[in-house]
Design a protein around this motif. Structure first.
Motif, short mmCIF file in Angstrom:
data_model
loop_
_atom_site.label_atom_id
_atom_site.label_comp_id
_atom_site.label_asym_id
_atom_site.label_seq_id
_atom_site.Cartn_x
_atom_site.Cartn_y
_atom_site.Cartn_z
N HIS A 191 106.55 65.17 -52.10
CA HIS A 191 105.79 65.84 -51.03
C HIS A 191 104.40 65.23 -50.92
N ILE A 192 104.08 64.72 -49.74
CA ILE A 192 102.73 64.20 -49.48
C ILE A 192 102.01 65.19 -48.58
N ASP A 193 100.88 65.69 -49.04
CA ASP A 193 100.10 66.61 -48.20
C ASP A 193 98.64 66.49 -48.61
N GLY A 205 89.88 67.70 -44.98
CA GLY A 205 90.90 68.39 -45.75
C GLY A 205 92.03 68.76 -44.80
N ARG A 206 92.63 69.92 -45.03
CA ARG A 206 93.62 70.39 -44.06
C ARG A 206 92.87 70.88 -42.82
N PRO A 207 93.13 70.30 -41.66
CA PRO A 207 92.38 70.74 -40.48
C PRO A 207 92.67 72.21 -40.16
N LEU A 220 107.08 73.14 -46.22
CA LEU A 220 108.42 73.68 -46.44
C LEU A 220 108.36 75.20 -46.23
N ASN A 221 108.05 75.56 -44.98
CA ASN A 221 108.03 76.98 -44.62
C ASN A 221 109.31 77.29 -43.85
N TRP A 222 109.31 78.32 -43.03
CA TRP A 222 110.54 78.73 -42.34
C TRP A 222 111.16 77.58 -41.54
#
Ligand code: ADP
Length: 564
Positions: free
Chosen positions: A291-293, A151-153, A273-275
């Motif tokens: 957006h690919i995530d 998943g997200r590491p 899409l953070n700071w």
């Protein structure tokens, strides 16, 4: 009936995961994990502070495309390592932190270094739990690696009570998990993929953002094919640089504001899409976002998406390319002659002009631009840079280029100062075959300077460069802090012109101290040569302590400018 100790089970689990190095500072109760490690072909790197163990492990994992492992002794050693978990969590780095704690059998009786470690890690890990049984250690370790990697590491914390890891269990009774995660990268929803391809084919002003999330499947060929077939310009996040070489003609990172402010279709791959990307608000309100995530929850965060594709970057980019097959003839050529690329390239030229004088400036004290320009001239393309410190990061963004995957490490998503030295150590262990250069502001360097001894002792020939402007953003921060008129004690500036090179001299490394701009190049070359001969090198460069950064585009000029 042979017994096997808990510490040995941990070392063996690390070996079975295919990890060859772990980082720690030997102490109770985890010293035996470090002791057992070489028996299983795992090299224990003994650092000088636990923060460095977690940082170096995170960088090792990132550069090697694996899970990093850090072991922390109990009590304060565990809390010293907390910042590494925070960094790994905020940067989505896979990291397993193994922390010691007092014996289970004596819980709540005031045993030595009895601490509630798990809650400390709860908000900054994917999982933080205590291992309660020696026999289950292999199962917990497999769980930790799976959580960290898939998943997200991110980081995982396992708390290890001293009796749990010192106890023995019957070797025959140990159950070793196998195939405990899938290697198959998840592909995207075919309808979304089709819509993404359509948007890209019909865009007038497309752009792509490449983030460090692409590290884990490394879609270098796919990224390149996509931008080249469409004639689509791209920008990369600081650590997203190098997956496409920075000198690619479609890299418009130097026109960041113009590209973000005018694109009509934005493809984001492996980035948030953070700071760092201004929460997606810099894009025109009617721009279409793709957006690919790998993390579904990231999609639609801060900015509405038109096409959200949950999946692995490489798998999804491959799907989009398949969808574009046969439909992109002539697009690159048309884009090259079209107004979008032309206007962006004009912008790049203007921005480059603004810093050209500084790159070659003979000003004394030395300007950071001149120093980093010389760095970029001396070290080869494949060099891994670890960049740390505010002025150094802001200038490094403009001056230091990256050409290969995972060759750029820096203070990252939460701007953690102090990573420069330990990240370089992790990187050198992960890639002994390439030069590793650690460029640090003097404040950032101070956090983990002692780790140069680790580099010497473990024979890690790294060049450590200190951009020594004698304080936090040189003296310019202190000048703006509102201290009373005439206040004499230094707060954010340090003793001027410290000879940091002498620290490495004490450890037995190769050193240089540079005060003249004309001497930088030769000093760097000698330092590089020393590393080619197996020595660790340190180059202390006395730079301008009141330097004010010039603006590049619309950013980079503020006192608190940062590498984005
Ligand atoms: P950067 O700072 O470089 O912009 P971030 O750390 O903000 O990058 O974002 C990285 C993103 O990449 C995270 O949202 C994470 O979920 C995502 N990610 C991690 N692995 C993959 C992968 N294999 N494919 C696609 N996205 C991934």
């Amino acid at each position: 009936m042979a017994e096997v100790e808990g510490s040995a089970l941990i070392a063996q689990s690390i070996q079975r995961e295919g990890i060859e190095t772990l980082f720690g500072l030997a102490g109770g109760p985890i010293q035996d994990i470090m002791g057992f490690a070489p028996h299983f072909g795992v090299r224990p790197i003994g650092v000088r502070h636990e923060q460095a163990a977690t940082f170096a492990a995170a960088a090792y994992g990132y550069v090697r495309n694996q899970v990093g492992v850090a072991v922390l002794a109990a009590g304060p050693a565990v809390s010293n390592g907390v910042t590494g978990a925070h960094v790994a969590y905020d940067n989505c780095f896979p990291l397993v932190i193994l922390g010691g704690s007092g014996p289970q059998r004596g819980r709540y009786t005031g045993t030595f270094q009895e601490t509630e470690n798990v809650p400390m890690f709860k908000g900054i890990t994917k999982m933080a739990v205590q291992v309660e049984s020696t026999a289950r250690i292999p199962e917990y370790m497999a769980m930790a690696f799976r959580k960290a990697r898939t998943g997200r590491p991110g980081p995982v914390y396992l708390d290890l009570p001293s009796d749990v890891i010192q106890n023995g269990v019957d070797e025959e009774s140990v159950r070793w998990p196998s195939n405990y995660y899938t290697d198959a990268p998840p592909g995207g929803n075919p309808d979304q993929v089709r819509r993404a391809a359509e948007l890209l084919l019909n865009a007038e002003r497309p752009m792509m953002i490449v983030g460090k999330g692409v590290r884990w499947s490394e879609p270098t060929a796919e990224l390149r094919e996509l931008i080249e077939s469409l004639g689509m310009p791209y920008i990369a996040s600081p650590m997203g640089r190098g997956f496409i070489p920075d000198d690619h003609l479609l890299n418009l990172g130097a026109a960041r504001s113009a590209i973000m402010g005018n694109a009509d279709v934005v493809l984001v791959a492996g980035s948030r899409l953070n700071w760092m990307f201004e929460f997606g608000r810099r894009f025109p309100p009617d721009a279409k976002i793709i957006h690919i995530d790998i993390e579904a929850e990231e999609i639609g965060f801060n900015r509405a998406v038109d096409v959200g594709i949950v999946g692995d970057a490489r798998a999804v980019l491959g799907q989009i390319l398949a969808e574009l097959e046969g439909k992109t003839a002539g697009m690159r050529e048309r884009a090259e002659e079209g107004p979008w690329l032309t206007s962006l390239r004009n912008q790049v030229e203007g921005n480059a002009g603004r810093i050209a004088d500084r790159l070659n400036s003979d000003a004394k004290p030395i300007l950071t631009h001149r120093l980093l320009h010389e760095v970029s001239q001396v070290f080869p393309r494949e060099t891994i840079y670890s960049v740390d410190g505010q002025t150094t990061l802001a200038t490094g963004r403009q001056v230091l280029q990256s050409y290969t995957p995972a060759s750029r490490l820096n203070s990252g998503s939460n701007g953690c100062m102090g990573v420069g030295v330990p990240f370089a150590i992790g990187a050198k262990l992960a890639r002994p075959d390439v030069p590793v250069v650690s460029v640090n502001g003097d404040c950032a360097f101070g956090f983990n300077a002692m780790e140069m001894e680790t580099a010497v002792r473990c024979q890690l020939p790294i060049v450590f460069i200190i951009n020594n402007n004698s304080g936090i953003v040189g003296g310019s921060l202190e000048a703006h802090m509102g201290l009373p008129e005439g206040y004499e004690e230094r707060v954010a500036t340090y003793t001027p012109d410290i000879r940091y090179d002498r620290i490495l001299e004490a450890f037995g490394g190769y050193t240089e101290n540079v005060t003249e701009p004309s001497e930088i190049n030769a000093a760097l070359q000698r330092a590089f040569q020393a590393t080619q001969e197996g020595r660790v090198a340190c180059v202390n460069v006395i730079s301008d302590h009141m330097e004010v950064m010039p603006r590049s585009g619309s950013r980079g000029g503020s006192l608190m400018g940062y590498d984005r």
